[in-house]
Motif scaffolding. Structure first.
Motif, mmCIF file in Angstrom:
data_model
loop_
_atom_site.group_PDB
_atom_site.id
_atom_site.type_symbol
_atom_site.label_atom_id
_atom_site.label_comp_id
_atom_site.label_asym_id
_atom_site.label_seq_id
_atom_site.Cartn_x
_atom_site.Cartn_y
_atom_site.Cartn_z
ATOM 1 N N VAL C 54 -8.698 -32.376 -52.861
ATOM 2 C CA VAL C 54 -9.266 -32.129 -53.915
ATOM 3 C C VAL C 54 -10.688 -32.339 -53.904
ATOM 4 N N TRP C 55 -11.081 -33.653 -53.126
ATOM 5 C CA TRP C 55 -12.388 -33.793 -53.279
ATOM 6 C C TRP C 55 -13.013 -32.663 -52.294
ATOM 7 N N GLN C 56 -12.672 -32.107 -51.326
ATOM 8 C CA GLN C 56 -13.472 -31.207 -50.463
ATOM 9 C C GLN C 56 -13.763 -29.802 -51.394
ATOM 10 N N ALA C 57 -12.529 -29.612 -52.319
ATOM 11 C CA ALA C 57 -12.731 -28.474 -53.265
ATOM 12 C C ALA C 57 -13.395 -28.629 -54.383
ATOM 13 N N ALA C 58 -13.526 -29.923 -54.921
ATOM 14 C CA ALA C 58 -14.467 -30.135 -55.879
ATOM 15 C C ALA C 58 -15.908 -29.910 -55.669
ATOM 16 N N LEU C 59 -16.139 -30.633 -54.407
ATOM 17 C CA LEU C 59 -17.520 -30.575 -53.842
ATOM 18 C C LEU C 59 -18.054 -29.203 -53.449
ATOM 19 N N SER C 135 -19.283 -31.820 -43.990
ATOM 20 C CA SER C 135 -20.774 -30.841 -44.106
ATOM 21 C C SER C 135 -20.354 -29.404 -43.421
ATOM 22 N N GLY C 136 -19.646 -29.415 -42.390
ATOM 23 C CA GLY C 136 -19.450 -28.035 -41.947
ATOM 24 C C GLY C 136 -18.441 -27.179 -42.981
ATOM 25 N N ILE C 137 -17.206 -28.028 -43.420
ATOM 26 C CA ILE C 137 -16.273 -27.228 -44.307
ATOM 27 C C ILE C 137 -17.150 -26.910 -45.704
ATOM 28 N N LEU C 138 -18.100 -27.680 -45.950
ATOM 29 C CA LEU C 138 -18.724 -27.387 -47.480
ATOM 30 C C LEU C 138 -19.658 -26.169 -47.188
ATOM 31 N N ILE C 139 -20.267 -26.142 -45.799
ATOM 32 C CA ILE C 139 -21.454 -24.962 -45.555
ATOM 33 C C ILE C 139 -20.771 -23.708 -45.748
ATOM 34 N N ALA C 140 -19.318 -23.849 -44.932
ATOM 35 C CA ALA C 140 -18.756 -22.645 -44.873
ATOM 36 C C ALA C 140 -18.163 -21.998 -46.322
ATOM 37 N N HIS C 141 -17.681 -23.068 -46.988
ATOM 38 C CA HIS C 141 -17.016 -22.654 -48.386
ATOM 39 C C HIS C 141 -18.340 -22.017 -49.098
ATOM 40 N N MET C 200 -10.024 -22.784 -56.821
ATOM 41 C CA MET C 200 -8.805 -22.173 -56.349
ATOM 42 C C MET C 200 -8.795 -21.700 -55.018
ATOM 43 N N LEU C 201 -9.982 -21.040 -54.548
ATOM 44 C CA LEU C 201 -10.267 -20.656 -53.356
ATOM 45 C C LEU C 201 -10.474 -21.736 -52.063
ATOM 46 N N CYS C 202 -11.067 -22.718 -52.675
ATOM 47 C CA CYS C 202 -11.386 -23.748 -51.710
ATOM 48 C C CYS C 202 -10.138 -24.598 -51.512
ATOM 49 N N ILE C 203 -9.292 -24.857 -52.467
ATOM 50 C CA ILE C 203 -8.422 -26.003 -52.439
ATOM 51 C C ILE C 203 -7.222 -25.331 -51.423
ATOM 52 N N THR C 204 -7.119 -24.039 -51.178
ATOM 53 C CA THR C 204 -6.189 -23.625 -50.240
ATOM 54 C C THR C 204 -6.671 -23.271 -48.874
ATOM 55 N N SER C 205 -8.013 -23.704 -48.728
ATOM 56 C CA SER C 205 -8.809 -23.392 -47.451
ATOM 57 C C SER C 205 -7.915 -23.990 -46.253
ATOM 58 N N THR C 219 -7.649 -32.523 -43.404
ATOM 59 C CA THR C 219 -6.478 -31.851 -43.658
ATOM 60 C C THR C 219 -6.228 -31.348 -45.247
ATOM 61 N N THR C 220 -5.815 -30.489 -45.594
ATOM 62 C CA THR C 220 -5.578 -29.912 -46.899
ATOM 63 C C THR C 220 -4.115 -29.722 -47.122
ATOM 64 N N LEU C 221 -3.703 -29.549 -48.155
ATOM 65 C CA LEU C 221 -2.275 -29.504 -48.606
ATOM 66 C C LEU C 221 -1.706 -28.200 -47.953
ATOM 67 N N GLU C 222 -2.653 -27.247 -48.018
ATOM 68 C CA GLU C 222 -2.116 -26.142 -47.239
ATOM 69 C C GLU C 222 -1.812 -26.196 -46.041
#
Lengths: 332, 236, 533
Positions: C54-59, C135-141, C200-205, C219-222
């Motif tokens: 949730v945190w990475q998706a929200a950010l 940071s890498g995850i955020l930049i890519a998203h 939604m797109l980010c939460i399933t990354s 690690t995401t739920l996905e």
């Protein structure tokens, strides 16, 4: 739109292309086996010539997906042969009760440590190894210990044991070498890990793009670069403790046990018609008899000081606990 | 508020494949009805005066000053459209207040001006309404109230009453006439209705194929001496 | 009598529900007795995973959506910005790129061996270790979603009536006033939908999070769902985790809907796209800086992808029959998915609007109406592997698996593209309805005639836009095919990953370039056709 859907299904029908009159053998395998550049096409041609039958390959993503597919289909599976499981999966596969004894002679089979299994027949093998870029790293670690305790600035890329076979392979390798101290080893190694990818492709892609000087792969990887790219740039680091062995196997399903072609195929699999194709298409060592010499590039490869393995049964029983242990360390 | 003269000197403009060229002179405080077939360039003429379109060449003069290069906000002009004059999420008072301050920073004097303008346009007590709660006629009254608080010497009306009923339209025309009597602004009004022109305009400019083909006082235009094409247009 | 449009929408919604429900039913039947144990398996590890997901998706959502508001505004206010059309097409490309291709492109700039590496090493005094981690995850998203959000916001801004832009210009509204009174109200209406979609797109990354996350901390739920279904083969756990993922998403989307304003009043389509905006030199410079930085952010990794693609043996690839076949398959599937997606989306949009017309002005929208709007979106948070496995279980005894496989790909892609298509279609349809509803009713024009005569001319552009989105999305999709026997449907991205998986990195780079070019051509074609009058 109807026409469109029709053409899509026609597309699918084409891919089945059953030759109804002939005897038929259905082989489930993974997709890099059946790819144009994989061993599939040559193997299919050679066996069809020998048996006068029709071989149909059905390909899924990898060995793990293969086992899942079989579990989902259960007794109704169309598969006569499952080709592409490895030794970390064989116990679990056996437990499904969906395999029949192979009943063939293992005389031609040649894998390190020998082979006696009554259900599965090996067709190739390889060793996990760290492959390094000679232009980025002058002195690679000479042992797993050196890797674990070495300079944390020389990064490595590994795969996730939750999603990938080599990732699981490294987990077993560390377990085989460190035993109960595996967690401590991972704690030290963690500083060196640049990133953990979901699969081999991502890791190797990052590595060849220069992101890290070392990547978890196979001792045979350099052979590809020598033969296909004509470069010695990428080499595998030989580790003093030995290398973890991966053996890829095939087995006859209970359904296949009623198809005489199935055992004929396993027999064929250990001979030159199959084995000649393996080294330079699957980039693994042949586990049977070849009729031509191995490409010299394979002779230059690292020969493991020792072959490491764990019992398939132990793996199946402990995999979850070991992965959790790994997770606990690595997510800190 | 007083009027200002308007002058278009060979203003060239191309809209798609149509070439337009306007010459027009309007005296201060005059009311001119701009008439002509659809697509002849009536609205374009108003847009050129308001500054929404820039001429390719020629000049637009207001009160003797060349405003051709000025952005819309710097021209001494107010405009009322057929619709979309109001922002749906702002109240009546806020919509009018935008005429005083485009950031709605309003002081007490502004507020009393707004109230007076609303009262003058018959909207007393409706300050807090949203446009959705008003009738079509009331919405145009809000637009006129905003014209009052802007107090610019030129008022451009682009068929603002076209979608209103006859009684309402007459009422609105009366209101415009009264406001003109009080403030003397110059009015350019695009309309299709001869009645509108009759009721309000001193002069009529007839636009055909991108040019002003005739401009004369209302009486002349509605007499036997009017150009044939204009007679054909109004169906006389 | 039930309105035919509501009926059509209900059928559309039922199709989506069938797709999701079928998959769940299949997996649930497989592991019916395992569910009790699964509920007990929600442990500390899982909670950590949920928190991180949730945190990475929200950010990621905040970092993509907020800048996108301003980039879209800058683009809306400068309709003649040089290269604007090309920029917009470029902004649709990330959707079509497989995650690993994008990751490699980003790393080529910001990675440990990237362009900035030497600079950063000199600046910080120690060896630059790349952008691995959050940071890498955020930049890519942001790379994936900023352009997407920008395009969606720009569509929303296009619904501002041109009279209002003129009015703003005449009243002398400065930047701030114009933002406050003209742009923000429209953007605010679009914001919950766009933010929900990006979330939604980010939460399933999956690939991005694992590859750029630097380790299992990320690690995401996905990933957990994938692990549950792959290695552990635990359908019960997979279903439970998927339901958890849906519930989390639903909670967030619900919050976003609450935050968003439902605009009363009538939306109008701009009659004339020519929009006079009084912009001073300062604004022009700022906007240009904004647009150019967004462009660089998106184009940088793309350029890296092009550069590495050009090093491939393109001539050989272009004459490779496997590439031809994969290209054809991809195109057919993408086209099929896009057409189906638009048909489903339009039916939902029409039904939603009809319900809105039927209810009282200030009454709250019914559940059904909200489902028509956001219901289809939830398919985005169901991992493809769950859909694939579930349907496989249902189909395995029918002997139809091979026939179903491509149909599954088309259907799943179509439904996955629906949230995008609905965003593109709904504002235009609602506006057209507001203007023509009564007229159409009085003339007795309904059904196909209405679609053809009344709605089509207005919807043409947004429909083609939706089509472009759907095709781009489907082109890049790897899909649900893994369990079905992947060799029966080989798409371009599939071929790309296969080549990458067998040392053929250069081929993969070349194929990524192909994929990009095909997507760009499609965009251009769709743009042309959509704009033809």
């Amino acid at each position: 739109m109807c026409r469109l859907l029709f053409s899509v299904s026609a597309l699918a029908l084409l891919s089945i292309a059953p030759a109804s009159a002939q005897e038929k053998l259905t082989v489930y395998t993974y997709d890099s086996f059946t790819a144009d550049w994989g061993p599939g096409p040559a193997v299919e041609k050679a066996f069809e010539a020998e048996c006068g039958c029709d071989v149909e390959f059905v390909a899924v993503a990898d060995g793990v997906a293969l086992l899942n597919r079989l579990k989902l289909e259960g007794g109704n599976t169309k598969a006569d042969i499952i080709l592409g499981l490895d030794t970390s999966l064989t116990f679990e596969a056996q437990q499904t009760g969906l395999f029949a004894p192979h009943e063939i002679s293992l005389d031609k089979v040649n894998v390190p440590g020998g082979w006696t299994d009554a259900t599965f027949v090996p067709y190739d093998y390889g060793y996990f190894a760290f492959v390094y870029d000679t232009e980025a790293l002058e002195t690679p670690p000479a042992s797993l210990k050196e890797l674990v305790e070495g300079n944390a600035n020389d990064k490595i890329i590994i795969q996730d044991p939750r999603t990938s076979t080599p990732g699981l392979g490294l987990l077993l390798w560390v377990k085989a070498v460190y035993g109960d101290e595996a967690a401590d080893a991972w704690k030290k190694l963690q500083a060196r890990v640049l990133t953990v990818t979901p699969g081999w492709s991502e890791a190797y892609g990052l590595f060849t793009n220069g992101e890290a000087p070392m990547v978890l792969s196979y001792t045979t990887s350099p052979a590809y670069h020598v033969i296909a790219d004509d470069t010695q740039r990428y080499q595998a680091a030989g580790f003093a403790e030995g290398h973890y062995l991966q053996v890829e196997v095939a087995g006859v399903t209970t359904k296949g046990a009623t198809n005489p072609l199935a055992r004929q195929f396993l027999e064929f699999m250990t001979g030159p018609g199959f084995q000649n194709a393996i080294p330079e298409t699957n980039w693994m060592f042949p586990a049977g008899e070849m009729s031509e010499p191995l490409n010299p590039a394979f002779d230059q490869l690292v020969t493991p000081a020792k072959t490491l393995t764990l019992e398939p049964e132990d793996i199946a029983r402990n995999r979850k606990a070991w992965v959790d242990e790994w997770l606990a360390v690595m997510s800190r | 508020m007083t009027g200002a003269s308007i002058r278009l000197d060979s203003v060239q403009f191309s809209y798609g494949s149509t070439q337009m060229s306007f010459n027009l002179s309007v005296e201060s405080s005059d009311i001119v009805a701009v008439m002509g077939p659809s697509g002849s360039g009536k609205s374009t003429l108003l847009n050129l005066v308001a500054g929404f379109e820039r001429p390719a060449s020629g000049s637009v003069m207001i009160a003797g000053r060349d405003v051709s290069a000025l952005p819309p906000a710097q021209r001494p002009v107010s405009m009322v459209f057929q619709e979309n004059n109001l922002f749906a999420h702002l109240t009546v008072a806020q919509n009018v207040g935008l005429g005083r301050s485009p950031s709605l920073r309003l002081d007490a004097a502004d507020h009393s001006d707004i109230d007076r303008a609303l009262e003058r346009t018959g909207l007393a007590g409706k300050q807090a309404r949203l446009p959705a709660q008003l009738s079509g006629g009331e919405r145009q009254r809000v637009a006129l109230a905003r014209v009052l608080v802007r107090s610019q010497p030129v008022l451009l009306l682009d068929e603002p009453f076209a979608s209103l009923g006859p009684a309402l339209r007459r009422e609105m025309l009366e209101l415009v006439r009264a406001l003109h009597a009080e403030h003397g602004m110059t009015v350019l009004m695009v309309t299709h209705h001869p009645d509108d022109a009759h009721a309000l305009a001193h002069r009529i400019a007839f636009i055909e194929e991108g040019r002003v083909s005739a401009c004369a006082d209302t009486a002349t235009m509605f007499s036997e001496n009017a150009p044939e094409s204009f007679k054909a247009y109004i169906g006389n | 009598m039930i309105d035919r449009r509501i009926l059509a929408g209900s059928i559309g919604l039922a199709a989506v529900a069938l797709l999701i429900g079928g998959a769940f039913a299949g997996l649930a039947a497989e592991a019916f007795h395992d569910f009790g144990r699964t509920l007990g398996a929600i442990d500390a590890y899982l909670l950590r995973v949920v928190r991180f997901t949730v945190w990475q998706a929200a950010l990621s959502t905040a970092l993509s959506v907020i800048p996108a508001l301003f980039v879209a505004r800058a683009l809306a206010r400068h309709p003649s910005f040089p290269g604007r059309g090309l920029i917009l097409k470029l902004f649709a490309l990330p959707l079509a790129l497989p995650a690993i291709v994008a990751a490699l492109g980003i790393l080529a700039l910001l990675g440990r061996a990237g362009l900035v590496s030497d600079l950063m090493t000199t600046l910080t005094g120690s060896r630059w270790q790349g952008i691995y981690g959050l940071s890498g995850i955020l930049i890519a998203h942001v790379f994936f979603n900023l352009p997407l959000a920008t395009r969606l916001f720009l569509q929303a801004l296009d619904t501002v009536p041109s009279d209002q832009w003129r009015l703003g210009a005449q009243l002398g509204m400065g930047q701030r006033a114009s933002f406050r009174f003209i742009e923000w109200p429209v953007l605010r209406t679009a914001l919950p939908g766009v933010a929900g979609l990006v979330f939604m797109l980010c939460i399933t990354s999956f690939t991005i999070v694992l590859t750029l996350g630097g380790g299992p901390r990320a690690t995401t739920l996905e990933v957990a769902i994938y692990q549950a279904l792959r290695f552990d083969f635990d359908p019960a756990r997979a279903v439970t985790l998927t339901v958890l993922q849906i519930a989390l998403t639903a909670a967030i989307v619900f919050m976003l809907i609450r935050l968003g304003a439902n605009m009363a009043g009538d939306a109008n389509l701009s009659v004339s796209p020519r929009r006079p905006v009084a912009s001073g030199p300062v604004e022009r410079v700022f906007s240009a800086i904004l647009i150019v930085s967004a462009l660089l952010f998106v184009a940088g990794p793309m350029a890296a992808i092009i550069v590495s693609g050009l090093q491939a043996d393109l001539v050989r690839l272009a004459s490779d029959p496997a590439v031809h076949a994969a290209t054809l398959t991809s195109l057919v599937l993408a086209l099929g998915a896009a057409v189906l997606s638009i048909a489903l989306s339009l039916s939902l949009v029409m039904a939603r609007r009809t319900l809105e017309l039927h209810r009282h002005r200030n009454a709250a929208p019914s559940l059904l109406e909200q489902l028509f709007d956001t219901g289809a979106g939830f398919v985005l948070v169901i991992p493809p592997i769950v859909l694939g496995a579930g349907w496989f279980v249902l189909m395995r005894n029918t002997g139809l698996v091979f026939v179903v496989a491509p149909l599954m790909v088309v259907t799943v892609n179509a439904v996955m593209a629906m949230p995008f298509a609905i965003r593109a279609i709904r504002p235009a349809y609602d506006a057209a309805s507001a203007r023509h509803e009564r007229l159409a009713a009085s003339l007795g024009i309904s059904g196909i005639n209405r679609l053809r005569l009344i709605d089509w001319p207005v919807l043409r552009r947004p429909l083609f836009m939706a089509m472009a989105f759907a095709m781009a999305l489907s082109l890049g999709d790897l899909g649900v095919i893994a369990l079905f026997g992947s060799d029966s449907v080989q798409t371009l991205p599939y071929l790309l990953l296969a080549r990458m998986g067998s040392y053929r990195t250069a081929d993969a780079a070349g194929l990524a370039l192909f994929l990009g070019i095909i997507c760009l051509l499609l965009m251009t074609f769709v743009d042309r056709t959509g704009n033809r009058t």
